[in-house]
Write a protein that holds these residues in place. Structure first.
Motif, short mmCIF file in Angstrom:
data_model
loop_
_atom_site.label_atom_id
_atom_site.label_comp_id
_atom_site.label_asym_id
_atom_site.label_seq_id
_atom_site.Cartn_x
_atom_site.Cartn_y
_atom_site.Cartn_z
N LEU A 264 0.81 -1.21 0.00
CA LEU A 264 0.00 0.00 0.00
C LEU A 264 0.85 1.27 0.00
CD1 LEU A 264 -2.78 -0.99 2.60
CD2 LEU A 264 -2.86 -1.15 0.09
N TYR A 265 2.08 1.17 0.51
CA TYR A 265 2.98 2.32 0.60
C TYR A 265 3.14 3.00 -0.76
CZ TYR A 265 7.54 4.71 0.92
OH TYR A 265 8.56 5.62 0.85
N TYR B 143 -6.97 -0.39 -3.62
CA TYR B 143 -5.68 -1.07 -3.53
C TYR B 143 -5.67 -2.16 -2.47
CZ TYR B 143 -4.20 2.74 -6.53
OH TYR B 143 -4.09 3.63 -7.57
N TYR B 144 -6.61 -2.07 -1.50
CA TYR B 144 -6.76 -3.16 -0.54
C TYR B 144 -7.17 -4.43 -1.26
CZ TYR B 144 -7.15 0.68 2.92
OH TYR B 144 -6.94 1.78 3.69
N TYR C 160 -5.72 -9.96 -4.51
CA TYR C 160 -5.51 -10.69 -5.76
C TYR C 160 -4.03 -11.05 -5.94
CZ TYR C 160 -10.27 -9.96 -7.44
OH TYR C 160 -11.62 -10.00 -7.58
N ILE C 161 -3.17 -10.09 -5.66
CA ILE C 161 -1.73 -10.34 -5.80
C ILE C 161 -1.28 -11.42 -4.81
CG2 ILE C 161 0.57 -9.34 -5.48
CD1 ILE C 161 -0.58 -6.72 -6.54
N PHE D 85 -9.11 -2.67 7.74
CA PHE D 85 -8.80 -1.41 7.05
C PHE D 85 -10.04 -0.85 6.33
CE2 PHE D 85 -4.18 -2.69 7.04
CZ PHE D 85 -3.75 -1.60 7.78
N TYR D 86 -10.77 -1.77 5.70
CA TYR D 86 -11.87 -1.34 4.82
C TYR D 86 -13.10 -0.89 5.60
CZ TYR D 86 -14.24 -1.21 0.31
OH TYR D 86 -14.88 -0.79 -0.84
N PHE D 87 -13.42 -1.62 6.69
CA PHE D 87 -14.69 -1.36 7.38
C PHE D 87 -14.53 -0.81 8.79
CE2 PHE D 87 -15.77 -4.81 4.35
CZ PHE D 87 -16.76 -4.16 3.63
#
Length: 679
Positions: free
Chosen positions: A171-172, A245-246, A251-252, A285-287
Motif C-alpha cells: 500500500l505504501y 488497492y486493498y 488478488y496479488i 482497514f476497509y470497514f
C-alpha cells in the motif's frame, strides 16, 4: 508516538530471522543496536546531531567487527536514501563519513590487533558468481510458518516480519500522502536489496567481501528494518490509500499463494492461514478503520513465533550441549595426567569442532574464520581435513607425536587403548612430544610433499637428518584413468592415498577387488577443490596376490588423479621419534601466554605453535630472532649448552590500538562540538 508503534517494534523483535538467530550471542548486540544506528542517522539529517549515531555505531562495531562492518555498509545506503529524500542531493555526506570512520577507529583498542591479523591472513576465498533464482522460496519467506531450513545452511532469506507489514509495504507505493520522490527512492532501495539477495557477487560484497560459510544472508535483519520502516510510514498516512488497492493486494497475494503451493515451498495450512490474515486485515482497514489491528497482528506474529520456536530449537539445555560421558572421560584423563602440556583430539567422536573449548582441553582441531592460508595449506598436506574455516584432526603416528597429541580417538592405532566411546576407540600416545624440542637445521629448508604420508615422513626426516623411508611406496600399475593394480609382496598392512582435483562436486566410489572401501561422504573437500582419501587397509591377502583398485566417478568430475600404496615401518618411526625425545624441553612453567623451560644442546628449537611475530623467545634472558619452520611453526636457533628458554606473547599492537582509540575519541568530541557551535 502511539500504541500502534507496538506493531512495528514487535514485527522486528519477533521476525523469523531474529527468532531463528536468537542463539547468536556474538551477533545479538548488532540486532539490538541497528535500529538505534538508523535513528541516529535520522537525527544527523534532521538536527545535525551526531551523538546517537556515533555512540551506537561505536558499540555495534565494538561488539562484533564483522556484523558491525555489514551494518556500516547499510548505514551508508540508508544515509544516502534519507538525504536524497530530504534534500534531493547528498548533504553533509563528508561529515557523515568522518564521524563514521572516527566511531569505528574508537574501537581499535580491541580491534587493531584483530585487523592486523586479518590483513595478514592471505586467505583464498572463492567469489561466487551467478544468481539465486528460486523466487518461490523468496516469496515463501514472507509467509507464516515458512519452511524452516537449518539456519546454518538455509538457501533463501528469512523475510517474514508479518503479513500486515507485507500488506502495508504494498500500500505504501499507492499512498497519496507520501511524496512521489520518496516512493521512487524507496523502490530503488528495495530493488537493490532484491539484487543483493539474488545476485551472488553482490551478496558476497554485502558480507564484507567474504563468502559466508553457513548462516547465509546475514544482513536480512537490516533489510527487514527498512521494510518495517516504510510500512510504518504507510500506516501513519493510511488515509492516503484508496481502498481499491486493498482489494488489489488480495488478488496479488492469491497469486503468491498459488506460486508457493505449486512449488511446494510451504504447507497448505500455513498458506491458508496467511491468506486468512490478509482477509482480516482487509476487513479491518476497509470497514473498521484500524480498530483491533494491534491485537490481530500480535496474534499473527505469536502464531509464527510458536511455530519457529517449536521447529527450530538449536540448543534447548545444557544437557544437550554437554556429553557427560565424554566429559567424565576427559576429566579422568586430566586427573591422571598432570603433565604441564599435551594435546587431546576427539573430533572423530562426532563432537563439534570447537568442543575443546567447551570441555577445556588443548586440541589440534578448530573452527575459526581467521586462519592463515599457509597454516591451512600445511595441515591439508599432512592429511588433516581442511575447510575454509576449519581443520580437523586425522590420526597419523608421525604428526601425533610431533604435535604432542597424547590422547585421541580413532578406529585403530598402534598406541595403547585406554577407553571406548560408543563405537570408537580412545588411545594414549606415549610418543607424544613436548611443545618444544631440538631438531636438525635441515628443518629450515622448504618442505616438499608428494602425499600426506610422505609429507609427514619428510618433516620427521628433516628434523632427524635421516632420509630412510618410513613409508615405502609399492610398485603399482595404472591400467587406465580409473583402474590400478599392484601385487602383494609382504604380510604388512598397507596404506592407501588417493588424491584428485574436481571440476564439479564429485560422487565417487573406490573398490578393492570388487569390495567397496569408500563411497560418497567418506572423503573431504579441501580449500583448493581437491579431494583426498587416505587410511590403513588390513592385509588379508597372500603374497603374490594381485590387488585391483577401481574408482567409479559417477559425476565424471575428477581429473589429475593420484593413487599411491605404501608399507609402513613402525619400528623405524619409533627409532626416529626416540631421537627427538632426548632433545625435548623440560617445562618449568606453562601458561597460555608464557612458557618457561630448560634446554640442553645446540641446533634449531622447534615449537609446535603456529608462528606469530608476537611470540617472543628469550634465551637466558636475551631476546632471540624467531622464524617459520615448514612455513607454519615457530622456530629459533640455540647455541650449545644448558639454557633457560622463555616464550612470551607480547604485542605493542594493544598499546597502538589504545592510542588510536583515544585520539579518535577526542577528535570525534571536538568535531561534534565544533559542528554544534557552528549551527
Amino acid at each position: 508516538k502511539n500504541n500502534y508503534l507496538l506493531i512495528f517494534s514487535t514485527a522486528y523483535a519477533l521476525s523469523t530471522f531474529i527468532l531463528s538467530n536468537y542463539f547468536q550471542i556474538m551477533w545479538l548486540d548488532n540486532y539490538v543496536l541497528a535500529p538505534l544506528v538508523f535513528l541516529g542517522i535520522d537525527k544527523i539529517i534532521k538536527d545535525n546531531n551526531f551523538i546517537l549515531y556515533s555512540l551506537t555505531l561505536f558499540l555495534a562495531i565494538l561488539s562484533n567487527y564483522y556484523i558491525g562492518g555489514i551494518l556500516c555498509i547499510f548505514s551508508v545506503i540508508y544515509y544516502i536514501y534519507k538525504s536524497l529524500i530530504k534534500y534531493g542531493k547528498l548533504k553533509k555526506f563528508l561529515k557523515f563519513l568522518v564521524v563514521s570512520c572516527l566511531s569505528g577507529m574508537m574501537t581499535m583498542f580491541v580491534h587493531f590487533l584483530t585487523l592486523k591479523e586479518i590483513i595478514q591472513l592471505n586467505r583464498i576465498n572463492s567469489f561466487e558468481t551467478g544468481f539465486n533464482t528460486d523466487f518461490a522460496k523468496v516469496i515463501s519467506g514472507f509467509f507464516i510458518g515458512n519452511d524452516m531450513e537449518s539456519v546454518i545452511s538455509f538457501t533463501y532469506p528469512k523475510l517474514y516480519v508479518g503479513i500486515l507489514i507485507l500488506f502495508l509495504l504494498f500500500l505504501y507505493f499507492f499512498n497519496n500522502k507520501i511524496s512521489k520522490k520518496e516512493k521512487i527512492f524507496s523502490l530503488m532501495i528495495l530493488i537493490l536489496f532484491l539484487l543483493i539477495i539474488i545476485f551472488k557477487p553482490l551478496n558476497v560484497v554485502f558480507h564484507v567481501f567474504i563468502t559466508p560459510t553457513g548462516f547465509n544472508f546475514r544482513y536480512i535483519y537490516l533489510i527487514n528494518i527498512f521494510i518495517i520502516f516504510i510500512s510504518c510510514r504507510c500506516f501513519e498516512n493510511i488515509v492516503g490509500v484508496h481502498k481499491i488497492y486493498y482489494i488489489m493486494f488480495i488478488y496479488i497475494f492469491l497469486i503468491f499463494c498459488f506460486i508457493v503451493l505449486v512449488t511446494d515451498r510451504n504447507s497448505i495450512n500455513f498458506v491458508l492461514l496467511s491468506l486468512i490474515f490478509v482477509v482480516i486485515y482487509f476487513l479491518i482497514f476497509y470497514f473498521f478503520k484500524n480498530k483491533g489491528i494491534v491485537l490481530i497482528f500480535l496474534l499473527e506474529i505469536f502464531i509464527n513465533s510458536i511455530y519457529v520456536y517449536n521447529n527450530f530449537t538449536p540448543l534447548n539445555s545444557v544437557d544437550e550441549i554437554i556429553d557427560y560421558k565424554l566429559f567424565n572421560i576427559i576429566n579422568e584423563i586430566k586427573g591422571n595426567d598432570m603433565s604441564p602440556f599435551y594435546r587431546m583430539d576427539f573430533i572423530n567422536l562426532n563432537i563439534k569442532t570447537n568442543d575443546n573449548l567447551l570441555y577445556g582441553y588443548k586440541s589440534a582441531s578448530s573452527w575459526v574464520s581467521t586462519i592463515k592460508y599457509n597454516e591451512l595449506n600445511f595441515l591439508k598436506n599432512i592429511s588433516y581435513n581442511v575447510g575454509l574455516n576449519s581443520y580437523h584432526f586425522k590420526s597419523n603416528d608421525i604428526m601425533n607425536a610431533l604435535l604432542g597429541i597424547k590422547y585421541y580417538a580413532t578406529e585403530n592405532s598402534n598406541d595403547q587403548l585406554i577407553n571406548k566411546y560408543n563405537n570408537m576407540n580412545i588411545y594414549k600416545n606415549e610418543n607424544a612430544l613436548n611443545i618444544g624440542f631440538l631438531v636438525n637445521s635441515k628443518s629450515k629448508e622448504k618442505l616438499v610433499c608428494d602425499s600426506s604420508y610422505k609429507c609427514s615422513e619428510n618433516i620427521l626426516n628433516m628434523m632427524t637428518n635421516d632420509e630412510s623411508e618410513i613409508y615405502e611406496e609399492l610398485k603399482m600399475t595404472q591400467l587406465d584413468n580409473y583402474n590400478f593394480e599392484f601385487t602383494i609382496d609382504n604380510n604388512q598392512d598397507f596404506y592407501i592415498y588417493f588424491e584428485s582435483k574436481y571440476a564439479s562436486e564429485p560422487k565417487l566410489k573406490i573398490f578393492i577387488n570388487d569390495t567397496l572401501i569408500n563411497d560418497s561422504g567418506g572423503y573431504f573437500y579441501d580449500i583448493d577443490n581437491v579431494i583426498k582419501i587416505d587410511g590403513m587397509l588390513e592385509n588379508k591377502y597372500e603374497i603374490g596376490d594381485k590387488i585391483k583398485i577401481k574408482i567409479i566417478d559417477e559425476n565424471n568430475s575428477l581429473y589429475d588423479i593420484k593413487l599411491k600404496i605404501y608399507n609402513y615401518n613402525y619400528n623405524l618411526f619409533l627409532k626416529k621419534i626416540n631421537q627427538l625425545k632426548n632433545k625435548q624441553l623440560y617445562l618449568l612453567e606453562f601458561k597460555d601466554n608464557y612458557i618457561k623451560a630448560t634446554s640442553e644442546g645446540k641446533g634449531t628449537l622447534f615449537f609446535s605453535i603456529p608462528y606469530n611475530e608476537n611470540w617472543k623467545v628469550y634465551i637466558d634472558g636475551k631476546k632471540s630472532k624467531t622464524y617459520k619452520l615448514f612455513d607454519m611453526f615457530l622456530g629459533v636457533d640455540i647455541d650449545e649448552g644448558n639454557h633457560i628458554v622463555e616464550l612470551k606473547y607480547e604485542s605493542n599492537d594493544l598499546k597502538t590500538g589504545l592510542i588510536i582509540s583515544i585520539i579518535s575519541m577526542f577528535a570525534l568530541i571536538v568535531y561534534i562540538y565544533s559542528e554544534k557551535t557552528l549551527q
